[in-house]
Enzyme design. Sequence first.
Site, mmCIF file in Angstrom:
data_model
loop_
_atom_site.group_PDB
_atom_site.id
_atom_site.type_symbol
_atom_site.label_atom_id
_atom_site.label_comp_id
_atom_site.label_asym_id
_atom_site.label_seq_id
_atom_site.Cartn_x
_atom_site.Cartn_y
_atom_site.Cartn_z
ATOM 1 N N ARG A 56 0.858 -1.204 0.000
ATOM 2 C CA ARG A 56 0.000 0.000 0.000
ATOM 3 C C ARG A 56 0.885 1.242 0.000
ATOM 4 N NH1 ARG A 56 -1.505 1.689 4.635
ATOM 5 N NH2 ARG A 56 -2.270 -0.304 5.422
ATOM 6 N N TYR A 108 -16.821 17.284 -14.410
ATOM 7 C CA TYR A 108 -17.368 15.937 -14.596
ATOM 8 C C TYR A 108 -18.446 15.657 -13.529
ATOM 9 C CZ TYR A 108 -17.435 10.840 -14.147
ATOM 10 O OH TYR A 108 -17.831 9.538 -14.024
ATOM 11 N N ASP A 180 -7.951 19.542 -13.571
ATOM 12 C CA ASP A 180 -8.222 18.226 -14.156
ATOM 13 C C ASP A 180 -7.819 18.321 -15.629
ATOM 14 O OD1 ASP A 180 -9.309 15.974 -15.364
ATOM 15 O OD2 ASP A 180 -11.092 15.953 -14.083
ATOM 16 N N LYS A 205 -8.652 7.343 -19.098
ATOM 17 C CA LYS A 205 -8.968 7.940 -20.406
ATOM 18 C C LYS A 205 -7.736 7.929 -21.324
ATOM 19 C CE LYS A 205 -12.743 8.814 -18.108
ATOM 20 N NZ LYS A 205 -13.795 7.817 -18.042
HETATM 21 C C1 LIG Z 1 -12.741 14.805 -16.777
HETATM 22 C C2 LIG Z 1 -12.899 13.630 -15.859
HETATM 23 N N1 LIG Z 1 -12.349 13.671 -14.633
HETATM 24 C C3 LIG Z 1 -12.460 12.636 -13.760
HETATM 25 C C4 LIG Z 1 -13.166 11.494 -14.105
HETATM 26 C C5 LIG Z 1 -13.294 10.368 -13.120
HETATM 27 O O1 LIG Z 1 -12.416 9.327 -13.452
HETATM 28 P P1 LIG Z 1 -12.674 7.770 -13.148
HETATM 29 O O2 LIG Z 1 -13.852 7.350 -13.980
HETATM 30 O O3 LIG Z 1 -11.393 7.128 -13.543
HETATM 31 O O4 LIG Z 1 -12.964 7.642 -11.690
HETATM 32 C C6 LIG Z 1 -13.751 11.410 -15.377
HETATM 33 C C7 LIG Z 1 -14.508 10.200 -15.760
HETATM 34 O O5 LIG Z 1 -15.201 10.183 -16.759
HETATM 35 C C8 LIG Z 1 -13.618 12.511 -16.268
HETATM 36 O O6 LIG Z 1 -14.171 12.484 -17.492
#
Ligand SMILES: Cc1ncc(COP(=O)(O)O)c(C=O)c1O
Length: 389
Positions: A56, A108, A180, A205
């Site tokens: 961990r 998101y 982000d 992604k």
């Molecule tokens: C821009 C963005 N940030 C964060 C996330 C969250 O990521 P995760 O699905 O890997 O938890 C997403 C998921 O679609 C996203 O599109």
Amino acid sequence: MTRIFDDDLQAGFGTRAIHAGQRPDPLSGAIMTPVYLTSTYVQDGVGRHKGYEYARSRNPTREALERNVAALEGARHGFAFASGMACVDSLMKLFKSGDHIVCGENVYGGTFRLFDRLLRHLGLRFTYVDTRDPARIADACVPGTVAVVVETPTNPLMRLTDLGAAAAAAHQAGALLLVDNTFATPFFQRPFDHGADIVFHSTTKYLNGHSDMIGGIALLRDDALAERLGFIQNAAGAVPGPLDCWLALRGTKTLHLRMPRHDENGRRVAAWLAQRLGDEHVIYPGLASHPQHELACRQMSGFGGMITLDLGSAERAHRLLERTRIFSLAESLGGVESLISHPASMTHASVPATRRAELGITDGLVRLSCGVEEIGDLLGDLDQATNGL
Ligand SMILES: Cc1ncc(COP(=O)(O)O)c(C=O)c1O
């Protein structure tokens, strides 16, 4: 806490993508980082070990990924997590009850859900603003504001935030800027160069790029802040497994090859759709008709493969969603394969309907993630699917 190898920063982007953070395995010389599937490490004696005690806290495969993405973003430290959301959740543990956070209103849906349905009840305070206008960020900052969280371009409305102006507003208030960078990736956008303090991604992604794992990662330059996040990563334990780290690391090796193709396909598909449906129905920062096209050209070195269509009604949206063949109907984005989705009922279903309406996430929106297939096949698919729509 994982720190980059300093000499990795001397190489160009594509060389970093392939090599940064990875050294031949000391046991065998294996050129590819092994998947260290172990929960613990044998110690030579009490308190005498090789720097690894329990997985961990540290895992060599995870560290290779953390160093690799940190080098790509131009950061010093990387922390990988079990998902993008686990990453955001752990980042919020940098703050405490009563702290105030300014957040982009079109982040998101899962980020909004985490803030509004969980963290708000633990005492963090959030104000959501339209960060296209940096003055609104400054206006929303109050005594006790500790962070500004933005996503640019946003999901799914493709709105941009001027990162330099956002950093100035955050820093003026004594707050951190968290960005982000999932949509643009470090290949097209470098938030640290504009003053960001923390950059994070859903590695699920574009970084992984092959739709075969879930993960998140946070990158930092500041040693003291990194020390605190390292403590949280170990204490809260939302860490990814080594196999997922290895898959993400395999993905980043081709990021610089995939992104230009996503971008090329994105531009061609957006231009074609604008001609077929009309400019006003296609939202893509690379189109001159996008209201923030000038900022996109200044802040990003490419526009990527994400396109949103406003078809005006749920019926038209559903017809398109059910007619495409190469664009598969599925949540997520950023993989080599093209996807099509319906934000209102999929990625943003967790945002209440009234709030979706306020933001403009209508039932007529359709989001495309252009993959790296042959452009002729993508346009052919959209041609048959939009025919008589
Ligand atoms: C821009 C963005 N940030 C964060 C996330 C969250 O990521 P995760 O699905 O890997 O938890 C997403 C998921 O679609 C996203 O599109």
